[in-house]
Design an enzyme around this catalytic site. Structure first.
Site, PDB file in Angstrom:
ATOM      1  N   ASP A 284       0.881  -1.158   0.000  1.00 23.69           N
ATOM      2  CA  ASP A 284       0.000   0.000   0.000  1.00 23.69           C
ATOM      3  C   ASP A 284       0.936   1.230   0.000  1.00 23.69           C
ATOM      4  O   ASP A 284       2.115   1.107   0.360  1.00 23.69           O
ATOM      5  CB  ASP A 284      -0.878  -0.033   1.251  1.00 23.69           C
ATOM      6  CG  ASP A 284      -1.690   1.230   1.402  1.00 23.69           C
ATOM      7  OD1 ASP A 284      -2.344   1.633   0.428  1.00 23.69           O
ATOM      8  OD2 ASP A 284      -1.655   1.825   2.495  1.00 23.69           O
TER       9      ASP A 284
ATOM     10  N   ASP B  82      -0.097   5.099   0.850  1.00 26.12           N
ATOM     11  CA  ASP B  82      -0.356   6.088   1.914  1.00 26.12           C
ATOM     12  C   ASP B  82      -0.320   5.430   3.290  1.00 26.12           C
ATOM     13  O   ASP B  82      -1.138   4.550   3.580  1.00 26.12           O
ATOM     14  CB  ASP B  82      -1.733   6.730   1.711  1.00 26.12           C
ATOM     15  CG  ASP B  82      -1.865   7.471   0.392  1.00 26.12           C
ATOM     16  OD1 ASP B  82      -0.953   8.230   0.043  1.00 26.12           O
ATOM     17  OD2 ASP B  82      -2.898   7.293  -0.289  1.00 26.12           O
TER      18      ASP B  82
HETATM   19  C1  BG6 Z   1      -5.822   5.633  -0.092  1.00 29.05           C
HETATM   20  C2  BG6 Z   1      -5.991   6.390   1.210  1.00 29.05           C
HETATM   21  O1  BG6 Z   1      -4.495   5.229  -0.234  1.00 29.05           O
HETATM   22  O2  BG6 Z   1      -6.191   6.454  -1.191  1.00 29.05           O
HETATM   23  C3  BG6 Z   1      -7.410   6.899   1.323  1.00 29.05           C
HETATM   24  O3  BG6 Z   1      -5.702   5.522   2.298  1.00 29.05           O
HETATM   25  C4  BG6 Z   1      -7.739   7.766   0.114  1.00 29.05           C
HETATM   26  O4  BG6 Z   1      -7.539   7.637   2.517  1.00 29.05           O
HETATM   27  C5  BG6 Z   1      -7.532   6.940  -1.158  1.00 29.05           C
HETATM   28  O5  BG6 Z   1      -9.072   8.227   0.183  1.00 29.05           O
HETATM   29  C6  BG6 Z   1      -7.793   7.739  -2.425  1.00 29.05           C
HETATM   30  O6  BG6 Z   1      -6.799   8.715  -2.567  1.00 29.05           O
HETATM   31  P1  BG6 Z   1      -6.789   9.899  -3.624  1.00 29.05           P
HETATM   32  O7  BG6 Z   1      -5.361  10.407  -3.559  1.00 29.05           O
HETATM   33  O8  BG6 Z   1      -7.117   9.317  -4.953  1.00 29.05           O
HETATM   34  O9  BG6 Z   1      -7.784  10.896  -3.173  1.00 29.05           O
HETATM   35 MG    MG Z   2      -2.775   3.191   3.484  1.00 28.17          MG
END
Ligand code: BG6
Ligand code: MG
Length: 214
Positions: free
Chosen positions: A11, A13
């Site tokens: 993963d 984030d």
């Molecule tokens: C995930 C995060 O990696 O990505 C979520 O943990 C987030 O919190 C999701 O909503 C979507 O991210 P983005 O950058 O497309 O808004």
């Molecule tokens: Mg994550």
């Protein structure tokens, strides 16, 4: 404990980097502007889920109802704030622990890929200096169902040509652990609400703990 695996799917984030704190700050700014209560505990439920699904969780506490058009505008507003925070990121935001562990896993012969719900994945990896590092990337632009659906991990495994059963997934989100298990993969929990959620195969003490079990 040792796991016999051929690939590790990460993963992004909250695992490779701490962009989870920027997601929180950006959602918090929007929630405050709209007068909606939001805290870090509610934020844990946003880990791994798509941008629009995250917004719906925040709006559970709203007193007003909003049109689809307004919701789209809120999601864009949050993403703009988030991208402003990402602009300040650089290779210095990649910790030595993550960098050294990734390099050592590659030396040991593992295929390394990304499985993230984020549509900002490639931008973030570029900021960190990891734009070309991974063998494959599956992200929010590749999928129709976000975690806990296994789609993003199955796509990532397919891109590197490794059977899901031979993949270990590293996650900070409970939704991500659920997704990994639904995809027939080994689920390794690191931080967030993944750790101790009850569905993981192993709780990592730190990122480099991967080197003890793989
Ligand atoms: C995930 C995060 O990696 O990505 C979520 O943990 C987030 O919190 C999701 O909503 C979507 O991210 P983005 O950058 O497309 O808004
Ligand atoms: Mg994550």
């Amino acid at each position: 404990m040792k796991f016999e695996k051929k690939a590790v799917i990460f993963d992004l984030d909250g695992v490779i980097c701490f962009t989870d704190k920027y997601h929180y700050q950006a959602w918090k700014a929007l929630a405050d502007r709209l007068g909606i209560y939001f805290d870090e505990k509610i934020n844990d439920r946003l880990r791994g889920v798509s941008r629009m699904a995250s917004l719906e969780i925040i709006l559970e506490r709203a007193t007003e109802t909003y049109t689809e058009e307004q919701k789209e505008a809120f999601a864009t507003e949050k993403n703009d704030t988030y991208r402003d925070l990402l602009k300040n990121m650089s290779p210095a935001d990649l910790t030595d622990e993550v960098k050294d562990t990734l390099n050592e896993l590659r030396n040991r012969g593992y295929k390394l890929s990304i499985g993230s719900s984020s549509k900002n994945t490639k931008f973030i990896l570029g900021q960190l200096g990891l734009g070309d590092f991974f063998d494959a990337i599956a992200d929010g632009t590749d999928i129709t169902h976000s975690k806990p659906d296994p789609e993003v991990f199955l796509k990532s495994a397919a891109k590197i040509g490794i059977d899901p059963a031979d993949c270990a997934v590293v996650e900070d989100a409970k939704a991500g652990i659920e997704a990994a298990k639904a995809g027939g993969m080994t689920a390794l929990a690191l931080f967030g609400d993944a750790k101790g959620c009850g569905m993981e195969d192993y709780d990592l003490t730190s990122f480099s703990d991967l080197l003890n079990i793989l």
